[in-house]
Motif scaffolding. Structure first.
Motif, PDB file in Angstrom:
ATOM      1  N   UNK A 244     -11.042  -9.581  52.456  1.00 50.07           N
ATOM      2  CA  UNK A 244      -9.787  -9.686  51.571  1.00 50.07           C
ATOM      3  C   UNK A 244      -9.980  -8.934  50.457  1.00 50.07           C
ATOM      4  N   UNK A 245      -9.320  -8.807  49.628  1.00 50.51           N
ATOM      5  CA  UNK A 245      -9.131  -7.915  48.255  1.00 50.51           C
ATOM      6  C   UNK A 245      -8.386  -8.744  47.027  1.00 50.51           C
ATOM      7  N   UNK A 246      -9.166  -8.619  46.090  1.00 50.98           N
ATOM      8  CA  UNK A 246      -8.533  -9.221  44.672  1.00 50.98           C
ATOM      9  C   UNK A 246      -8.103  -8.011  43.870  1.00 50.98           C
ATOM     10  N   UNK A 247      -6.989  -7.769  43.252  1.00 54.85           N
ATOM     11  CA  UNK A 247      -6.799  -6.922  42.150  1.00 54.85           C
ATOM     12  C   UNK A 247      -6.884  -7.740  40.769  1.00 54.85           C
ATOM     13  N   UNK A 248      -7.912  -7.441  40.049  1.00 52.00           N
ATOM     14  CA  UNK A 248      -7.849  -7.796  38.538  1.00 52.00           C
ATOM     15  C   UNK A 248      -6.748  -6.998  37.351  1.00 52.00           C
ATOM     16  N   UNK A 249      -6.087  -7.947  37.077  1.00 47.74           N
ATOM     17  CA  UNK A 249      -5.031  -7.423  36.042  1.00 47.74           C
ATOM     18  C   UNK A 249      -5.518  -7.868  34.416  1.00 47.74           C
ATOM     19  N   UNK A 250      -5.692  -6.859  33.866  1.00 49.27           N
ATOM     20  CA  UNK A 250      -6.019  -7.153  32.235  1.00 49.27           C
ATOM     21  C   UNK A 250      -4.931  -7.559  31.431  1.00 49.27           C
ATOM     22  N   UNK A 251      -4.905  -8.669  30.845  1.00 47.56           N
ATOM     23  CA  UNK A 251      -3.781  -9.185  30.122  1.00 47.56           C
ATOM     24  C   UNK A 251      -4.023  -9.278  28.646  1.00 47.56           C
ATOM     25  N   UNK A 252      -3.262  -8.812  27.667  1.00 49.16           N
ATOM     26  CA  UNK A 252      -3.116  -8.837  26.319  1.00 49.16           C
ATOM     27  C   UNK A 252      -1.563  -9.383  26.029  1.00 49.16           C
ATOM     28  N   UNK A 253      -0.753  -8.544  26.615  1.00 52.61           N
ATOM     29  CA  UNK A 253       0.655  -8.817  26.051  1.00 52.61           C
ATOM     30  C   UNK A 253       1.589  -9.235  27.292  1.00 52.61           C
ATOM     31  N   UNK A 254       2.716  -9.503  27.163  1.00 57.20           N
ATOM     32  CA  UNK A 254       3.410 -10.059  28.350  1.00 57.20           C
ATOM     33  C   UNK A 254       4.065  -8.911  29.370  1.00 57.20           C
ATOM     34  N   UNK A 255       3.907  -7.841  28.975  1.00 55.46           N
ATOM     35  CA  UNK A 255       4.436  -6.551  29.539  1.00 55.46           C
ATOM     36  C   UNK A 255       3.092  -6.172  30.845  1.00 55.46           C
ATOM     37  N   UNK A 256       1.838  -6.684  30.352  1.00 52.13           N
ATOM     38  CA  UNK A 256       0.850  -6.444  31.263  1.00 52.13           C
ATOM     39  C   UNK A 256       0.914  -7.334  32.607  1.00 52.13           C
ATOM     40  N   UNK A 257       1.623  -8.301  32.623  1.00 57.45           N
ATOM     41  CA  UNK A 257       1.813  -9.297  33.924  1.00 57.45           C
ATOM     42  C   UNK A 257       2.425  -8.321  34.993  1.00 57.45           C
ATOM     43  N   UNK A 258       3.412  -7.635  34.563  1.00 56.51           N
ATOM     44  CA  UNK A 258       4.096  -6.846  35.623  1.00 56.51           C
ATOM     45  C   UNK A 258       3.422  -6.021  36.259  1.00 56.51           C
ATOM     46  N   UNK A 259       2.174  -5.380  35.946  1.00 58.84           N
ATOM     47  CA  UNK A 259       1.319  -4.497  36.748  1.00 58.84           C
ATOM     48  C   UNK A 259       1.022  -4.973  38.161  1.00 58.84           C
ATOM     49  N   UNK A 260       1.266  -6.416  38.459  1.00 57.68           N
ATOM     50  CA  UNK A 260       0.877  -6.962  39.902  1.00 57.68           C
ATOM     51  C   UNK A 260       1.927  -6.338  40.530  1.00 57.68           C
ATOM     52  N   UNK A 261       3.029  -6.010  40.420  1.00 60.03           N
ATOM     53  CA  UNK A 261       4.202  -5.724  41.368  1.00 60.03           C
ATOM     54  C   UNK A 261       3.468  -4.468  42.116  1.00 60.03           C
ATOM     55  N   UNK A 262       2.838  -3.628  41.664  1.00 60.48           N
ATOM     56  CA  UNK A 262       2.332  -2.379  42.178  1.00 60.48           C
ATOM     57  C   UNK A 262       1.535  -2.713  43.264  1.00 60.48           C
TER      58      UNK A 262
ATOM     59  N   UNK B 200     -15.102  -3.652  30.515  1.00 59.24           N
ATOM     60  CA  UNK B 200     -14.360  -4.036  31.870  1.00 59.24           C
ATOM     61  C   UNK B 200     -14.898  -5.657  32.281  1.00 59.24           C
ATOM     62  N   UNK B 201     -14.091  -6.347  31.746  1.00 51.64           N
ATOM     63  CA  UNK B 201     -14.387  -7.852  31.919  1.00 51.64           C
ATOM     64  C   UNK B 201     -15.749  -8.316  31.195  1.00 51.64           C
ATOM     65  N   UNK B 202     -16.062  -9.697  31.300  1.00 47.89           N
ATOM     66  CA  UNK B 202     -17.172 -10.065  30.556  1.00 47.89           C
ATOM     67  C   UNK B 202     -17.245 -10.210  29.452  1.00 47.89           C
ATOM     68  N   UNK B 203     -15.814 -10.149  28.466  1.00 46.22           N
ATOM     69  CA  UNK B 203     -15.868 -10.214  27.012  1.00 46.22           C
ATOM     70  C   UNK B 203     -15.837 -11.550  26.388  1.00 46.22           C
TER      71      UNK B 203
END
Length: 227
Positions: free
Chosen positions: A119-137, A154-157
């Protein structure tokens, strides 16, 4: 709720975390991470590299239900496949700028010949509302998303993003909530409501030091979150 504990490396610590009843264990294969799980070259040119930090395969007998997640950042297909083989990974988490084509190629290479039902997980980094749209790709090519805090590393912030932004996610694939979840966030998590949220990802705020988890803190948190 799926509980994923990421950034593991120490053998005894892994077994202690698994005994807490977590569902997924994450191993970071990103060399720039302080939680990096290293490998030793076989030097033969014929065999895959050898895992040296611990015998990850023992987890399969220790607790048969735990899933092993490998975290990669813009790595090569060859390196990813090598680690799937050596660590018997169940899930590949991609945390960089990987393309859908890479994901499709990895899936077709691994499933069913090397690792059926990978299985595959794609991590999406989010700061602003527009970042959510990256999932569509990626939605057609992954099994899950993981929404994390956008940061210089990269993560762990150890930092939250505004979880309210996730109301904008209207995709069909389930996701895990990540990004600086702390021991004191139990009630906040219980109040968070999204029909596609199936779990949480825990890492740096439950550590004694990088890659070494605080078992007492995790145990208390897991007990409270499951009430």
């Amino acid at each position: 709720m799926i509980i994923k504990v990421c950034g593991m490396r120490d053998s005894n610590n892994i077994r202690q975390v698994v005994d807490l009843g977590v569902d997924w264990i994450g191993f970071i294969f990103y060399p720039k991470s302080s939680r990096y799980v290293s490998m030793k070259s076989s030097s033969s040119g014929l065999l895959p590299d050898i895992a040296i930090n611990y015998d990850c395969n023992k987890l399969s007998t220790h607790k048969c239900t735990v899933k092993k997640v490998g975290v990669f950042v813009d790595d090569t297909a060859q390196n990813i496949i090598t680690r799937v083989v050596n660590y018997d990974l169940d899930i590949i988490q991609l945390h960089g700028s990987e393309t859908p084509t890479l994901i499709r190629n990895l899936r077709s290479t691994l499933d069913p010949d090397i690792h059926p039902d990978i299985q595959f997980i794609k991590a999406i980094s989010v700061k602003a509302p527009r970042d959510i749209d990256k999932y569509k790709l990626y939605e057609k090519d992954v099994d899950y998303f993981l929404f994390d805090t956008k940061c210089e590393t990269i993560g762990g912030s150890g930092k939250h993003f505004d979880w309210e932004i996730l109301k904008l996610y209207d995709g069909e694939k389930p996701f895990l909530l990540s990004g600086g979840i702390k021991p004191e966030d139990v009630e906040k998590i219980k109040l968070f409501n999204h029909p596609k949220c199936i779990g949480i990802d825990l890492n740096s705020n439950f550590e004694i030091s990088p890659a070494l988890k605080d078992i007492q803190s995790l145990s208390k948190f897991i007990t409270e979150i499951k009430k």
